[in-house]
Design a protein around this motif. Structure first.
Motif, mmCIF file in Angstrom:
data_model
loop_
_atom_site.group_PDB
_atom_site.id
_atom_site.type_symbol
_atom_site.label_atom_id
_atom_site.label_comp_id
_atom_site.label_asym_id
_atom_site.label_seq_id
_atom_site.Cartn_x
_atom_site.Cartn_y
_atom_site.Cartn_z
ATOM 1 N N PHE A 121 13.093 55.646 34.194
ATOM 2 C CA PHE A 121 12.711 55.263 32.838
ATOM 3 C C PHE A 121 13.657 54.188 32.294
ATOM 4 O O PHE A 121 13.224 53.151 31.765
ATOM 5 C CB PHE A 121 12.741 56.494 31.917
ATOM 6 N N THR A 122 14.955 54.440 32.435
ATOM 7 C CA THR A 122 15.956 53.567 31.820
ATOM 8 C C THR A 122 15.920 52.176 32.422
ATOM 9 O O THR A 122 16.014 51.173 31.696
ATOM 10 C CB THR A 122 17.362 54.182 31.965
ATOM 11 N N ARG A 123 15.764 52.077 33.737
ATOM 12 C CA ARG A 123 15.773 50.737 34.330
ATOM 13 C C ARG A 123 14.546 49.928 33.885
ATOM 14 O O ARG A 123 14.640 48.716 33.700
ATOM 15 C CB ARG A 123 15.878 50.815 35.853
ATOM 16 N N HIS A 124 13.409 50.594 33.682
ATOM 17 C CA HIS A 124 12.236 49.893 33.156
ATOM 18 C C HIS A 124 12.478 49.421 31.724
ATOM 19 O O HIS A 124 12.122 48.287 31.362
ATOM 20 C CB HIS A 124 10.996 50.791 33.196
ATOM 21 N N GLU A 125 13.081 50.275 30.917
ATOM 22 C CA GLU A 125 13.362 49.904 29.540
ATOM 23 C C GLU A 125 14.380 48.766 29.482
ATOM 24 O O GLU A 125 14.274 47.876 28.634
ATOM 25 C CB GLU A 125 13.868 51.120 28.758
ATOM 26 N N LEU A 126 15.350 48.788 30.385
ATOM 27 C CA LEU A 126 16.325 47.703 30.428
ATOM 28 C C LEU A 126 15.667 46.385 30.813
ATOM 29 O O LEU A 126 16.042 45.319 30.305
ATOM 30 C CB LEU A 126 17.457 48.043 31.399
ATOM 31 N N MET A 127 14.689 46.439 31.701
ATOM 32 C CA MET A 127 13.942 45.230 32.044
ATOM 33 C C MET A 127 13.205 44.703 30.805
ATOM 34 O O MET A 127 13.236 43.488 30.532
ATOM 35 C CB MET A 127 12.942 45.505 33.174
ATOM 36 N N ASP A 128 12.569 45.597 30.063
ATOM 37 C CA ASP A 128 11.865 45.179 28.841
ATOM 38 C C ASP A 128 12.840 44.582 27.828
ATOM 39 O O ASP A 128 12.554 43.560 27.194
ATOM 40 C CB ASP A 128 11.144 46.372 28.208
ATOM 41 N N PHE A 183 26.434 42.252 29.936
ATOM 42 C CA PHE A 183 26.703 43.673 29.716
ATOM 43 C C PHE A 183 25.469 44.494 30.114
ATOM 44 O O PHE A 183 25.568 45.546 30.759
ATOM 45 C CB PHE A 183 27.036 43.874 28.243
ATOM 46 N N LEU A 184 24.294 44.002 29.722
ATOM 47 C CA LEU A 184 23.050 44.698 30.047
ATOM 48 C C LEU A 184 22.834 44.738 31.561
ATOM 49 O O LEU A 184 22.372 45.747 32.107
ATOM 50 C CB LEU A 184 21.868 44.003 29.368
ATOM 51 N N GLN A 185 23.165 43.646 32.243
ATOM 52 C CA GLN A 185 23.006 43.612 33.694
ATOM 53 C C GLN A 185 23.916 44.649 34.363
ATOM 54 O O GLN A 185 23.506 45.342 35.301
ATOM 55 C CB GLN A 185 23.325 42.216 34.237
ATOM 56 N N ALA A 186 25.142 44.759 33.872
ATOM 57 C CA ALA A 186 26.063 45.767 34.415
ATOM 58 C C ALA A 186 25.501 47.170 34.211
ATOM 59 O O ALA A 186 25.552 48.018 35.121
ATOM 60 C CB ALA A 186 27.429 45.636 33.757
ATOM 61 N N ALA A 187 24.932 47.424 33.026
ATOM 62 C CA ALA A 187 24.332 48.737 32.754
ATOM 63 C C ALA A 187 23.158 48.993 33.688
ATOM 64 O O ALA A 187 22.975 50.119 34.182
ATOM 65 C CB ALA A 187 23.884 48.810 31.293
ATOM 66 N N TYR A 188 22.361 47.953 33.945
ATOM 67 C CA TYR A 188 21.219 48.089 34.858
ATOM 68 C C TYR A 188 21.692 48.439 36.261
ATOM 69 O O TYR A 188 21.140 49.333 36.923
ATOM 70 C CB TYR A 188 20.394 46.806 34.873
ATOM 71 N N LYS A 189 22.728 47.753 36.729
ATOM 72 C CA LYS A 189 23.204 47.998 38.091
ATOM 73 C C LYS A 189 23.805 49.391 38.231
ATOM 74 O O LYS A 189 23.660 50.045 39.272
ATOM 75 C CB LYS A 189 24.204 46.917 38.502
ATOM 76 N N MET A 190 24.476 49.873 37.184
ATOM 77 C CA MET A 190 24.995 51.242 37.224
ATOM 78 C C MET A 190 23.866 52.265 37.164
ATOM 79 O O MET A 190 23.955 53.336 37.766
ATOM 80 C CB MET A 190 25.975 51.465 36.079
ATOM 81 N N THR A 191 22.807 51.912 36.453
ATOM 82 C CA THR A 191 21.653 52.810 36.355
ATOM 83 C C THR A 191 20.890 52.873 37.661
ATOM 84 O O THR A 191 20.418 53.949 38.071
ATOM 85 C CB THR A 191 20.705 52.324 35.234
ATOM 86 N N ASN A 192 20.771 51.745 38.342
ATOM 87 C CA ASN A 192 19.851 51.627 39.470
ATOM 88 C C ASN A 192 20.441 52.148 40.774
ATOM 89 O O ASN A 192 20.413 51.484 41.814
ATOM 90 C CB ASN A 192 19.413 50.159 39.621
ATOM 91 N N ARG A 193 20.972 53.373 40.705
ATOM 92 C CA ARG A 193 21.502 54.072 41.891
ATOM 93 C C ARG A 193 20.832 55.447 41.962
ATOM 94 O O ARG A 193 20.710 56.138 40.958
ATOM 95 C CB ARG A 193 23.018 54.193 41.809
ATOM 96 N N ASN A 429 18.530 36.141 36.629
ATOM 97 C CA ASN A 429 18.219 36.204 38.067
ATOM 98 C C ASN A 429 19.031 37.294 38.760
ATOM 99 O O ASN A 429 18.587 37.857 39.763
ATOM 100 C CB ASN A 429 18.492 34.852 38.721
ATOM 101 N N GLY A 430 20.220 37.594 38.222
ATOM 102 C CA GLY A 430 21.091 38.583 38.838
ATOM 103 C C GLY A 430 20.618 40.018 38.707
ATOM 104 O O GLY A 430 21.126 40.908 39.404
ATOM 105 N N PHE A 431 19.657 40.276 37.831
ATOM 106 C CA PHE A 431 19.130 41.647 37.703
ATOM 107 C C PHE A 431 18.364 42.058 38.961
ATOM 108 O O PHE A 431 18.407 43.211 39.371
ATOM 109 C CB PHE A 431 18.180 41.742 36.506
ATOM 110 N N ASN A 432 17.606 41.137 39.529
ATOM 111 C CA ASN A 432 16.747 41.423 40.687
ATOM 112 C C ASN A 432 15.748 42.543 40.362
ATOM 113 O O ASN A 432 15.618 43.534 41.088
ATOM 114 C CB ASN A 432 17.579 41.797 41.922
ATOM 115 N N PHE A 433 15.024 42.354 39.263
ATOM 116 C CA PHE A 433 14.004 43.333 38.878
ATOM 117 C C PHE A 433 12.898 43.444 39.930
ATOM 118 O O PHE A 433 12.211 44.471 40.006
ATOM 119 C CB PHE A 433 13.379 42.946 37.537
#
Length: 445
Positions: A121-128, A183-193, A429-433
């Protein structure tokens, strides 16, 4: 059948049940389709290690896709006597497929099940959120370029200080969003594990293939240590909340500026009339209500990390029911921040600025630094130039030269908006959604 996964042969007190379940069933509706995705990956892995037959997997996947479609249509409900989303999905499978539906829980606990739901859920919301930030960023850069030559006063201590420009003002908030996005990208990468397979926080005696579920769900990696995977509950939400709070801080600050600059005492900008409201008693009023609500909502979001920390801060290792309460403040916050970003982008797009502000002689003194610098550039020692201009001001003899000569990087005459855009593009680009979206699309195909 029992409608609670843990239910034994006794009936609990209904008031205790009401208190312990709280708003969890309501919050679980946010997670429903992600619970289905997690289950699809999990049972695909179970079949690969011999805990499901191929025919069972095919039937379960087909029915899970049906449930996913129900979620997408907004028709998924958790029935009154069902405790949570996990129980509801399992019950729907069992109604359709019989005992086969009861097999999907092998090798996992509701602890890692809700963990993976929250992560998906969180990674989708972070993408939005990232996409909405980019929309606002683009509007700010566009306005900065459009109004790059229109001057306005700059302030320190709310005192007029030096010449600024609308190019600088809009561009400053654009660049602020660049840092927020990092900051958001860092949160995404920590989430996406991937936490799936950690079960109740201590792993499983089944030979689970966690690498397989990691790839099926498009995670960047797994949370390897099963104890740490469970410790990620609360920590993930806190880190994401800090990233959201950073964005909210930028937007709240911009909203405050705009409300102030819109007031008659400043009259620097004109907000779109549909974003203002009148007074019940004063016919002349056009209050900047939309920006005021954006400011309030963003300030509320800036308090979110502290709320989460206070819930989870003093918990030792392992799962605790306290963590359930985090969902109530965390899950709805994404929609609120997205609303604020969308409204802010709309207003910035429609905002008009005044181009004659510095014609008013009350702003003449902000050109004093320009005169000091001009004299110093002509050879006068800086301290002598400063004293001369100061004495001219005291004697009422200062005449401003309003022609600016700012050329260095990031100044009025050289905004570097192209460089700021490069920074934002690199971070996006670094998010790699695509890894996430491609994996989910393949799982649902």
């Amino acid at each position: 059948m029992a409608n609670k996964l843990w239910e034994k042969n006794f009936e609990i007190n209904k008031e205790i049940e009401r208190f312990t379940v709280g708003r969890d069933r309501e919050m679980d509706l946010y997670l429903a389709k992600y619970d289905v995705l997690g289950s699809m990956a999990h049972i695909t892995m179970l079949q690969s290690i011999g805990l499901l037959e191929k025919e069972e997997l095919d039937s379960l996947l087909a029915e899970l896709k049906n449930i996913y479609a129900i979620c997408e249509r907004g028709e998924f409900v958790i029935e009154d006597d069902v405790e949570d989303v996990h129980s509801q999905v399992e019950m729907m499978l069992t109604r359709k497929l019989g005992d086969m539906g009861k097999k999907i829980h092998s090798g996992r606990s509701r602890n890692d099940q809700v963990l993976v739901d929250l992560k998906l859920f969180t990674r989708h919301e972070l993408m939005d959120i990232a996409e909405e930030v980019k929309v606002l960023f683009d509007e700010l850069i566009s306005k900065s370029n459009q109004y790059k030559d229109i001057l306005m006063p700059g302030y320190t201590h709310l005192q007029i200080a030096m010449p600024s420009s609308f190019g600088l003002w809009f561009g400053a908030y654009a660049e602020s969003l660049c840092d927020d996005m990092l900051f958001l990208q860092a949160a995404y990468k920590m989430t996406n594990r991937n936490p799936l397979g950690s079960a109740a926080g201590y792993g499983s005696s089944f030979p689970l293939n966690r690498t397989m579920t990691t790839e099926l769900l498009g995670f960047d990696s797994m949370a390897y240590n099963v104890v740490y995977a469970q410790m990620g509950r609360g920590k993930t939400e806190r880190n994401v909340a800090f990233a959201m709070a950073s964005i909210a801080g930028t937007v709240a600050k911009m909203a405050f500026d705009a409300c102030m600059f819109n007031s008659q005492n400043f009259s620097f900008v004109k907000l779109p009339k549909e974003c203002t409201t009148g007074s019940s008693i004063m016919p002349h009023k056009k209050n900047p209500d939309v920006f005021e609500l954006i400011r309030a909502k963003c300030n509320k979001i800036q308090g979110l990390p502290q709320q989460i920390m206070l819930i989870m801060n003093n918990l030792p290792v392992g799962y605790f029911r306290d963590l359930q309460i985090i969902k109530e403040v965390f899950l709805p916050a994404f929609a609120e921040l997205k609303d604020c970003l969308q409204m802010a982008a709309y207003i910035v797009n429609k905002m008009e600025v005044r181009d004659d502000i510095l014609d008013n002689p009350m702003y003449d003194l902000i050109f004093s630094v320009e005169e000091v610098n001009r004299l110093a550039a002509d050879g006068m020692p800086f301290r002598d130039a400063y004293k001369k201009v100061g004495l001219d001001i005291e004697a009422g003899q200062f005449v401003p030269d309003k022609k600016l000569r700012h050329t260095h990087e990031g100044s009025i005459g050289n905004l570097c908006n192209d460089k700021i855009q490069e920074v934002m593009s690199g971070t996006m680009n670094g998010f790699n959604f695509e890894r996430m979206t491609n994996a989910e699309r393949k799982l649902l195909a």
